[in-house]
Design an enzyme around this catalytic site. Structure first.
Site, PDB file in Angstrom:
ATOM      1  N   ARG A 130      -4.051   1.737  10.702  1.00  0.00           N
ATOM      2  CA  ARG A 130      -4.607   1.275  11.969  1.00  0.00           C
ATOM      3  C   ARG A 130      -4.732   2.466  12.912  1.00  0.00           C
ATOM      4  NH1 ARG A 130      -6.142  -2.147   9.497  1.00  0.00           N
ATOM      5  NH2 ARG A 130      -5.906  -4.399   9.651  1.00  0.00           N
ATOM      6  N   HIS A 172     -13.417   3.457   8.245  1.00  0.00           N
ATOM      7  CA  HIS A 172     -12.604   2.285   7.904  1.00  0.00           C
ATOM      8  C   HIS A 172     -13.171   1.569   6.678  1.00  0.00           C
ATOM      9  CE1 HIS A 172      -9.751  -0.929   9.816  1.00  0.00           C
ATOM     10  NE2 HIS A 172      -9.573  -0.820   8.505  1.00  0.00           N
ATOM     11  N   ASP A 175      -9.103   7.303   8.182  1.00  0.00           N
ATOM     12  CA  ASP A 175     -10.046   6.245   7.820  1.00  0.00           C
ATOM     13  C   ASP A 175     -10.151   5.234   8.944  1.00  0.00           C
ATOM     14  OD1 ASP A 175     -11.766   4.695   6.062  1.00  0.00           O
ATOM     15  OD2 ASP A 175     -10.076   3.319   5.820  1.00  0.00           O
ATOM     16  N   GLU A 185     -12.719   1.514  17.429  1.00  0.00           N
ATOM     17  CA  GLU A 185     -13.700   1.562  16.359  1.00  0.00           C
ATOM     18  C   GLU A 185     -14.955   0.797  16.783  1.00  0.00           C
ATOM     19  OE1 GLU A 185     -11.910   0.115  12.763  1.00  0.00           O
ATOM     20  OE2 GLU A 185     -10.694   1.908  12.498  1.00  0.00           O
ATOM     21  N   ILE A 241       0.834  -1.200   0.000  1.00  0.00           N
ATOM     22  CA  ILE A 241       0.000   0.000   0.000  1.00  0.00           C
ATOM     23  C   ILE A 241       0.869   1.250   0.000  1.00  0.00           C
ATOM     24  CG2 ILE A 241      -1.766   1.296   1.251  1.00  0.00           C
ATOM     25  CD1 ILE A 241      -2.793  -1.393   2.318  1.00  0.00           C
ATOM     26  N   ASP A 294      10.486   2.851   6.693  1.00  0.00           N
ATOM     27  CA  ASP A 294       9.805   1.652   7.164  1.00  0.00           C
ATOM     28  C   ASP A 294      10.575   1.095   8.344  1.00  0.00           C
ATOM     29  OD1 ASP A 294       8.762  -1.042   7.471  1.00  0.00           O
ATOM     30  OD2 ASP A 294       7.852  -0.770   5.495  1.00  0.00           O
ATOM     31  N   CYS A 307      -4.638   5.695   6.972  1.00  0.00           N
ATOM     32  CA  CYS A 307      -5.575   4.703   6.428  1.00  0.00           C
ATOM     33  C   CYS A 307      -5.107   3.304   6.789  1.00  0.00           C
ATOM     34  CB  CYS A 307      -5.684   4.857   4.918  1.00  0.00           C
ATOM     35  SG  CYS A 307      -6.513   6.358   4.359  1.00  0.00           S
TER      36      CYS A 307
END
Length: 333
Positions: free
Chosen positions: A234, A281, A258, A263, A154, A173, A232
């Protein structure tokens, strides 16, 4: 297929809402799919297709003693007890590529919305405040720098889309070094370097002990003034209170989320700020991505139950915990 034949097939259950139409093309004739299982179906289930908001813990595994494979519709396994599944010889299949393009589009879409100030500008027109338009500063993606934290499928797709807008790319990363072919050939020396140089920061990481609240007060103290933050991935990657403080004091000019923590979320002043865009989400659930994700999950279930190697698993050591009899039974299907 006769009713008797169907009932002799291995049972695959849904954990969470799964439209049977989305998995029937793969499972029909091989498995009996149960979209709303009771205790009886769980007790004999050989496979499960699991939605993001469904928990698979020790208690659930105990209620499904015949389970051989869990297929997660997505990549996050934070609600799945992966060590417990591995110890039982249960494969945890993930579907990493299916929604990558959709999530990346969502991340860039949120960035574009915030940089172009679509929210405040819409309010001006709706509220008859046209004369105030000069007071809203509209930005550009072209020439700006995108900091991508997490450079898997992604993250790489997001970078490629950003490069098409003319953005420079920084990539960081914490798990693995980004490859040399990062669009724009711009590499980050580390997390603080990325924060200081990025106009837009987008998160694409799994939630682990290492990454929880990666975006905290210390991180946000390093950001370039007026940066935009998009998550977008976690919800737990960001400290919501810290992001609220950074937005209200001007260190951030916009926030796109998102994903939230928890949640669904409870009330928080961040969520009503005019420079925040929220979605529930769903960025990985476009029509095309949803179909691809459920097909990949169903295929992963069938691969395990027929003795084939699934395309992607979260627990590569699962086979070591299976008995020779079980492995032989899979291959005989």
């Amino acid at each position: 297929m006769t009713a008797g034949t169907e009932h002799s097939l291995p049972v695959v259950v849904a954990l969470g809402s799964v439209d049977p139409v989305l998995v029937s093309g793969v499972l029909d004739g091989h498995c009996r799919f149960v979209s709303d299982p009771g205790e009886a179906e769980l007790a004999v289930a050989a496979g499960a297709i699991v939605r993001a908001d469904s928990r698979v813990d020790q208690a659930l595994l105990g209620r499904a003693p015949a389970l051989r494979v869990i297929a997660r519709t997505g990549v996050g396994t934070d609600l799945i007890d992966v060590p417990a599944a591995t110890a039982r010889g249960v494969a945890v299949v993930v579907t990493p590529g299916a929604g990558a393009a959709a999530v990346a589009e969502g991340a860039i879409g949120m960035a574009l919305h915030l940089v172009k100030r679509f929210g405040p500008l819409t309010a001006l027109v709706r509220e008859g405040r046209w004369a105030e338009r000069a007071g809203v500063s509209v930005g550009d993606l072209d020439g700006a720098t995108l900091g991508v934290i997490g450079y898997g499928r992604i993250g790489r797709r997001t970078a490629a889309l950003a490069a098409a807008f003319g953005m420079r790319i920084l990539a960081y990363d914490p798990v693995s070094e980004p490859p040399a072919d990062v669009p724009g050939d711009v590499h980050s020396a580390g997390l603080a370097d990325l924060a200081a140089r990025s106009d837009v920061i987008t998160l694409h990481l799994p939630l682990t002990d290492q990454t929880r609240h990666l975006v905290d007060d210390a991180f946000l103290a390093e950001v370039k003034p007026g940066a935009v933050l998009v998550n977008c991935s976690r919800g737990g990657l960001v400290d919501t209170d810290a992001v609220w403080r950074a937005l209200t004091d001007g260190r951030l000019s916009g926030v796109g989320l998102d994903v939230l923590d928890p949640e669904p979320p409870g009330p928080h002043p961040l969520y009503s700020h005019p420079d925040v865009v929220l979605t529930p989400h769903v960025m990985g659930l476009s029509r095309r991505a949803t179909a691809a994700t459920f097909t990949a999950a169903a295929r992963g279930v069938l691969d395990v139950l027929t003795g084939r190697e699934p395309a992607a698993v979260a627990n590569p050591g699962w086979r070591a915990h299976r008995s020779p009899k079980e492995i032989s039974h899979d291959h005989s299907r």
